[in-house]
Design a protein around this motif. Structure first.
Motif, mmCIF file in Angstrom:
data_model
loop_
_atom_site.group_PDB
_atom_site.id
_atom_site.type_symbol
_atom_site.label_atom_id
_atom_site.label_comp_id
_atom_site.label_asym_id
_atom_site.label_seq_id
_atom_site.Cartn_x
_atom_site.Cartn_y
_atom_site.Cartn_z
ATOM 1 N N LYS A 35 -32.682 -71.614 -13.576
ATOM 2 C CA LYS A 35 -32.965 -72.373 -14.795
ATOM 3 C C LYS A 35 -34.160 -73.284 -14.554
ATOM 4 C CE LYS A 35 -28.082 -72.376 -16.082
ATOM 5 N NZ LYS A 35 -26.882 -73.230 -16.359
ATOM 6 N N VAL A 36 -35.029 -73.335 -15.509
ATOM 7 C CA VAL A 36 -36.245 -74.119 -15.398
ATOM 8 C C VAL A 36 -36.242 -75.189 -16.479
ATOM 9 C CG1 VAL A 36 -38.762 -74.058 -15.368
ATOM 10 C CG2 VAL A 36 -37.455 -72.090 -14.534
ATOM 11 N N LYS A 37 -36.470 -76.437 -16.085
ATOM 12 C CA LYS A 37 -36.516 -77.560 -17.018
ATOM 13 C C LYS A 37 -37.779 -78.368 -16.765
ATOM 14 C CE LYS A 37 -31.476 -78.093 -17.167
ATOM 15 N NZ LYS A 37 -30.344 -79.049 -16.948
ATOM 16 N N LEU A 38 -38.297 -78.933 -17.796
ATOM 17 C CA LEU A 38 -39.411 -79.867 -17.683
ATOM 18 C C LEU A 38 -38.886 -81.273 -17.835
ATOM 19 C CD1 LEU A 38 -42.264 -78.166 -19.770
ATOM 20 C CD2 LEU A 38 -42.190 -78.548 -17.309
ATOM 21 N N HIS A 39 -39.281 -82.150 -16.911
ATOM 22 C CA HIS A 39 -38.809 -83.532 -16.991
ATOM 23 C C HIS A 39 -39.899 -84.455 -16.441
ATOM 24 C CE1 HIS A 39 -36.005 -86.855 -17.160
ATOM 25 N NE2 HIS A 39 -36.305 -87.169 -15.886
ATOM 26 N N ARG A 40 -40.477 -85.248 -17.311
ATOM 27 C CA ARG A 40 -41.474 -86.237 -16.927
ATOM 28 C C ARG A 40 -42.608 -85.608 -16.097
ATOM 29 N NH1 ARG A 40 -37.858 -91.564 -15.281
ATOM 30 N NH2 ARG A 40 -36.713 -91.693 -17.264
ATOM 31 N N GLY A 41 -43.101 -84.512 -16.568
ATOM 32 C CA GLY A 41 -44.233 -83.894 -15.912
ATOM 33 C C GLY A 41 -43.878 -83.040 -14.721
ATOM 34 N N HIS A 42 -42.610 -82.814 -14.487
ATOM 35 C CA HIS A 42 -42.181 -81.994 -13.362
ATOM 36 C C HIS A 42 -41.366 -80.812 -13.862
ATOM 37 C CE1 HIS A 42 -43.469 -84.980 -10.417
ATOM 38 N NE2 HIS A 42 -42.923 -85.888 -11.213
ATOM 39 N N VAL A 43 -41.382 -79.741 -13.069
ATOM 40 C CA VAL A 43 -40.577 -78.561 -13.354
ATOM 41 C C VAL A 43 -39.347 -78.593 -12.448
ATOM 42 C CG1 VAL A 43 -40.501 -76.046 -13.412
ATOM 43 C CG2 VAL A 43 -42.621 -77.241 -13.986
ATOM 44 N N ILE A 44 -38.146 -78.488 -13.051
ATOM 45 C CA ILE A 44 -36.891 -78.530 -12.310
ATOM 46 C C ILE A 44 -36.283 -77.136 -12.302
ATOM 47 C CG2 ILE A 44 -34.578 -79.538 -12.179
ATOM 48 C CD1 ILE A 44 -35.651 -81.951 -13.679
ATOM 49 N N TYR A 45 -35.952 -76.628 -11.055
ATOM 50 C CA TYR A 45 -35.300 -75.339 -10.899
ATOM 51 C C TYR A 45 -33.846 -75.576 -10.512
ATOM 52 C CZ TYR A 45 -39.954 -73.287 -10.885
ATOM 53 O OH TYR A 45 -41.218 -72.906 -11.240
ATOM 54 N N GLN A 46 -32.909 -74.832 -11.187
ATOM 55 C CA GLN A 46 -31.492 -75.009 -10.924
ATOM 56 C C GLN A 46 -30.806 -73.646 -10.925
ATOM 57 O OE1 GLN A 46 -29.530 -77.510 -13.770
ATOM 58 N NE2 GLN A 46 -27.643 -77.649 -12.579
ATOM 59 N N ASN A 47 -29.851 -73.466 -10.019
ATOM 60 C CA ASN A 47 -29.084 -72.232 -9.979
ATOM 61 C C ASN A 47 -27.669 -72.571 -9.545
ATOM 62 O OD1 ASN A 47 -28.393 -69.406 -9.795
ATOM 63 N ND2 ASN A 47 -30.589 -69.020 -9.432
ATOM 64 N N ALA A 88 -13.770 -71.784 -10.741
ATOM 65 C CA ALA A 88 -14.594 -72.646 -9.881
ATOM 66 C C ALA A 88 -15.939 -71.994 -9.635
ATOM 67 C CB ALA A 88 -13.894 -72.893 -8.548
ATOM 68 N N ASP A 89 -16.943 -72.825 -9.394
ATOM 69 C CA ASP A 89 -18.251 -72.361 -8.943
ATOM 70 C C ASP A 89 -18.902 -73.472 -8.134
ATOM 71 O OD1 ASP A 89 -19.265 -74.247 -10.660
ATOM 72 O OD2 ASP A 89 -19.909 -72.817 -12.193
ATOM 73 N N GLU A 90 -20.097 -73.182 -7.580
ATOM 74 C CA GLU A 90 -20.880 -74.194 -6.847
ATOM 75 C C GLU A 90 -22.264 -74.237 -7.464
ATOM 76 O OE1 GLU A 90 -20.484 -75.573 -3.340
ATOM 77 O OE2 GLU A 90 -18.671 -74.582 -2.659
ATOM 78 N N ARG A 91 -22.769 -75.462 -7.682
ATOM 79 C CA ARG A 91 -24.102 -75.643 -8.241
ATOM 80 C C ARG A 91 -24.940 -76.406 -7.242
ATOM 81 N NH1 ARG A 91 -22.829 -78.749 -11.820
ATOM 82 N NH2 ARG A 91 -23.938 -80.679 -11.393
ATOM 83 N N PHE A 92 -26.183 -76.000 -7.028
ATOM 84 C CA PHE A 92 -27.063 -76.752 -6.127
ATOM 85 C C PHE A 92 -28.226 -77.290 -6.934
ATOM 86 C CE2 PHE A 92 -27.344 -72.192 -5.641
ATOM 87 C CZ PHE A 92 -28.661 -71.858 -5.885
ATOM 88 N N ASN A 135 -29.166 -84.159 -17.574
ATOM 89 C CA ASN A 135 -28.011 -83.395 -17.096
ATOM 90 C C ASN A 135 -27.867 -83.454 -15.587
ATOM 91 O OD1 ASN A 135 -27.356 -82.487 -19.735
ATOM 92 N ND2 ASN A 135 -29.025 -80.984 -19.609
ATOM 93 N N GLY A 136 -28.416 -84.476 -14.936
ATOM 94 C CA GLY A 136 -28.281 -84.601 -13.483
ATOM 95 C C GLY A 136 -29.620 -84.436 -12.806
ATOM 96 N N TYR A 137 -29.571 -83.975 -11.525
ATOM 97 C CA TYR A 137 -30.778 -83.796 -10.726
ATOM 98 C C TYR A 137 -31.016 -82.315 -10.481
ATOM 99 C CZ TYR A 137 -30.048 -88.737 -9.829
ATOM 100 O OH TYR A 137 -29.865 -90.079 -9.961
ATOM 101 N N GLY A 138 -32.275 -81.960 -10.301
ATOM 102 C CA GLY A 138 -32.596 -80.563 -10.053
ATOM 103 C C GLY A 138 -33.785 -80.434 -9.139
ATOM 104 N N TRP A 139 -33.967 -79.228 -8.587
ATOM 105 C CA TRP A 139 -35.184 -78.970 -7.813
ATOM 106 C C TRP A 139 -36.359 -79.036 -8.767
ATOM 107 C CZ3 TRP A 139 -34.093 -79.202 -3.006
ATOM 108 C CH2 TRP A 139 -32.870 -78.743 -2.536
ATOM 109 N N GLN A 140 -37.452 -79.627 -8.344
ATOM 110 C CA GLN A 140 -38.605 -79.767 -9.221
ATOM 111 C C GLN A 140 -39.803 -79.074 -8.614
ATOM 112 O OE1 GLN A 140 -39.307 -83.797 -10.261
ATOM 113 N NE2 GLN A 140 -37.256 -84.152 -11.028
#
Length: 729
Positions: free
Chosen positions: A611-623, A633-637, A716-721
């Motif tokens: 998943k790719v999100k834009l936040h304050r000029g940054h790109v956030i990657y989430q899986n 149950a699942d695990e999110r990083f 929605n939390g923190y993500g890789w950017q």
């Protein structure tokens, strides 16, 4: 033990027998200690040579306690007494049969005595040979009590004395067998000194007299021995002189020289010249058979010793005469200068000093550098170097950066003067006499950057460096930042900057670490320290340390746009289930490795339905990680803070129940053996969410030369950017 032409020789190593070894002569009547006086009287000579490390006993074939078998075979029995390992006695026995035929007259000029022997063919002053043979046969059949001896000094006739009285004065006689023998130590009252062709000689003239009935038997026994002590010439030769003939008249037929007591050779290793009725022998210092010895007394000296064996053959009207002379010639103390060569290599920042012409019996026992005893390390070493023609040498290597080297900064020139005062302590063996030799060397070179050491630990990497003389010229950095206490505190480093040492402990997962070769078992962590010129900021050198660490749980985002995740799936998989069947949002993205509880995923950021999100000029990657056998149950990083990431365990709540986050410490264990991942199916697994379990260990990853990016908190939390130009954590 060796049988020579006219003597029996025993040589023993002092290392075996000891410096105080002694010899005893043995016969049927008992044992007799061979003392200095007894040796000269009885035909023995004993020499102890520290230069060769040997003690030597030479025994005449007519020595006192020899079993003489018709003067054709000679049996010797000796005891060697050693106190090296207590009082030990070694029996030494040998029988010698001379291979060289006896001459009618033979004269031996030994180190400590003169000996004359004649046989039945020797002519007397008057009468026929047959008369002479009858005289000598009468002599051989007579007892010594029938004989008297008269000595002549110059032309003075001394009063006759019995042989018993003569023996009490140190003379020895042998009247049995085929030969008549007379022996006397040097310097007896009845011998005299004379000059022959300018050479000092000692002469003994004894006449044996026997009266029986109407017969008068007289036998002349004369020995003339050169007492020349040898002379040293400045061109490096030892010169020995002896008269060409012991008395006027005889015809000289042969002159032979040897320096080791073996077979005589005309000239041998020396230069033998006969002129003006004188035999002159010039011996070079390096002649074979010579011995050299070092001596220390303020300076270093040496002396040379030669055992010269000279044989001369004469013929006159009566018979042939063989004269054998043994002399030990010793040079005066000669200076033995050492030399040094400065072979330093400025480009390698290395002092190299060679100490040469060290004699073979001299050893280096202590080395001081600028007053400090040398410590042999990677920056300081000394090695012995063979120098066959002149002993040996020592090559000293000392780095400019060794603590013993004195450094002085010359600001005008921007260089450093490196200085080293070297003090060698040498020992002369075997006496262990000490000799000191000193030399100083200097070199000009640019200043050296500090030397940093790095070691691995379970929790990170530690660096340390001794404070260097010119620390104002250098700075230490991490990446583009200068290392300061403030930077260390901000990044979680532990820094200690004492007066004599800098210590930096970098915990694992701190900013600046790089990670490679990640597996379920382990991964490699690398940290780099830069040494820079303070004025220009130029990097002088980099100190990089790579250490292995045990893998627990982690997330790493590499600079090539790839994400690697190790997650513990035991919380979402039923007991006995295999994590190898887990997947990401894309069901075809399974783990690269898995064991009983954990899975390792490695994939490009833009793949696996991230998943790719834009936040304050940054790109956030989430899986997210799913397990197909679990419906709840699942695990999110995702990212928690700028530059960090975490794996969050989530369980779907029942209807009407909210989600609660649970965080705390995580206990990690070593991984079990890895199994292959199962093939992915196209089915989409069910997903349910509940509150998260404790967050796992975080990993910081530097951008590795990419432009700086940041991680921000979103709705929605923190993500890789991912920034516009790269990835940064």
């Amino acid at each position: 033990m060796e049988c020579h032409d006219r003597s029996f020789v025993i040589a023993v190593d002092l290392s075996f027998a000891g410096d105080d070894a002694r010899f005893e002569a043995v016969d049927r009547t008992g044992t007799y200690a061979i003392t200095e006086g007894y040796a000269a009287k009885c035909g023995y000579s004993v020499t102890v040579s520290p230069a060769s490390g040997r003690a030597e006993l030479r025994a005449s074939y007519f020595s006192c306690h020899t079993d003489k078998r018709d003067d054709r075979a000679f049996a010797f029995r000796f005891n060697l007494l050693s106190r090296r390992d207590g009082d030990v006695v070694y029996g030494l026995n040998k029988t010698c049969v001379p291979s060289l035929k006896w001459s009618p007259r033979e004269v031996s000029c030994e180190l400590n005595y003169m000996e004359v022997s004649v046989d039945s063919g020797v002519s007397c002053a008057a009468g026929t040979k047959e008369d002479n043979r009858n005289v000598l046969r009468h002599a051989h059949g007579s007892s010594t009590s029938d004989w008297q001896v008269m000595f002549q000094r110059d032309e003075e006739q001394m009063e006759p004395m019995s042989l018993r009285d003569a023996e009490e004065q140190g003379y020895a006689f042998h009247l049995g067998g085929e030969r008549l023998v007379f022996r006397t130590p040097y310097g007896q009252p009845d011998s005299f000194m004379a000059m022959v062709n300018g050479i000092p000689v000692e002469v003994v003239h004894a006449t044996l007299v026997s009266r029986r009935r109407w017969s008068l038997i007289m036998v002349d026994l004369v020995a003339t021995c050169s007492m020349h002590q040898g002379a040293y010439e400045d061109d490096g030769h030892v010169v020995f002189k002896t008269p060409e003939a012991p008395y006027p008249g005889p015809n000289v037929t042969r002159v032979g020289v040897s320096f080791d007591g073996g077979i005589f050779e005309d000239g041998g290793s020396g230069d033998v010249v006969t002129e003006n009725d004188t035999v002159r022998i010039r011996i070079p210092l390096d002649a074979k058979g010579g011995l050299r010895k070092s001596f220390a007394s303020g300076d270093l000296y040496e002396f040379y010793t030669f055992h010269v064996h000279l044989e001369q053959m004469f013929e006159d009207e009566d018979a042939e005469t063989r004269l054998r002379l043994h002399r030990m010639l010793t040079t005066p103390l000669l200076p033995r200068p050492l030399f040094t060569q400065n072979r330093s290599v400025i480009e390698e920042r290395l002092f190299q000093v060679y100490l040469g012409d060290v004699p073979q019996d001299v050893r280096l026992v202590l080395l001081r550098l600028n007053g400090r005893e040398a410590l042999y390390t990677n920056s300081c070493s000394v090695a012995a170097v063979a120098q066959p023609s002149r002993g040996h040498g020592y090559l000293l290597k000392v780095s400019f950066d060794d603590p013993a080297v004195t450094q002085r900064y010359q600001q005008v020139y921007g260089t450093v003067q490196y200085s080293l005062d070297i003090n060698y302590t040498l020992s002369v063996l075997p006496e262990n006499e000490l000799y000191a030799y000193s030399v100083s060397v200097t070199a000009l070179a640019g200043p050296s950057p500090p030397v940093l050491n790095a070691v691995c630990s379970e929790s990170g990497i530690s660096f340390d460096a001794d404070h260097w003389a010119f620390d104002f010229l250098w700075s230490i950095g991490v990446g583009s930042d200068t290392l300061t206490p403030e930077l260390a505190a901000r990044r979680g480093y532990k820094m200690s900057n004492q007066s004599h040492k800098l210590q930096l402990d970098v915990p694992l997962h701190s900013r600046g670490f790089r990670y490679e070769e990640i597996t379920l078992e382990r991964f490699l962590g690398t940290f780099e320290i830069l040494v820079k010129e303070r004025q220009t900021g130029a990097v002088e050198k980099a100190v990089t340390k790579t250490c292995p660490f045990v893998t627990s749980e982690l997330i790493v985002c590499s600079t090539d746009g790839r994400m690697t995740v190790v997650a513990d799936l035991s919380r979402i998989t039923p007991s006995g289930a295999a994590p190898s069947t887990s997947n990401l949002l894309d069901t075809f993205c399974g783990p690269a490795e898995a064991d009983d509880t954990r899975a390792l995923f490695s994939f490009p950021l833009n793949s696996c339905r991230s998943k790719v999100k834009l936040h304050r000029g940054h790109v956030i990657y989430q899986n997210e990680i799913f397990y197909s056998g679990s419906e709840d149950a699942d695990e999110r990083f995702e990212s928690d803070d700028p530059g960090t990431g975490s794996v969050i365990f989530t369980k779907r709540p029942a209807a009407g129940i909210g989600t609660a986050a649970l965080r705390g410490p995580v206990t990690t264990t070593r991984a079990a053996p890895t199994t292959a991942a199962a093939m992915r199916s196209s089915a989409t697994p069910a997903r349910k969410r509940l509150g998260s379990n404790p967050a796992v260990r975080y990993v910081r990853v530097s951008k590795h030369g990419k432009p700086h990016t940041d991680v921000k908190k979103g709705a929605n939390g923190y993500g890789w950017q991912r920034g516009r130009n790269g990835i940064d954590f």
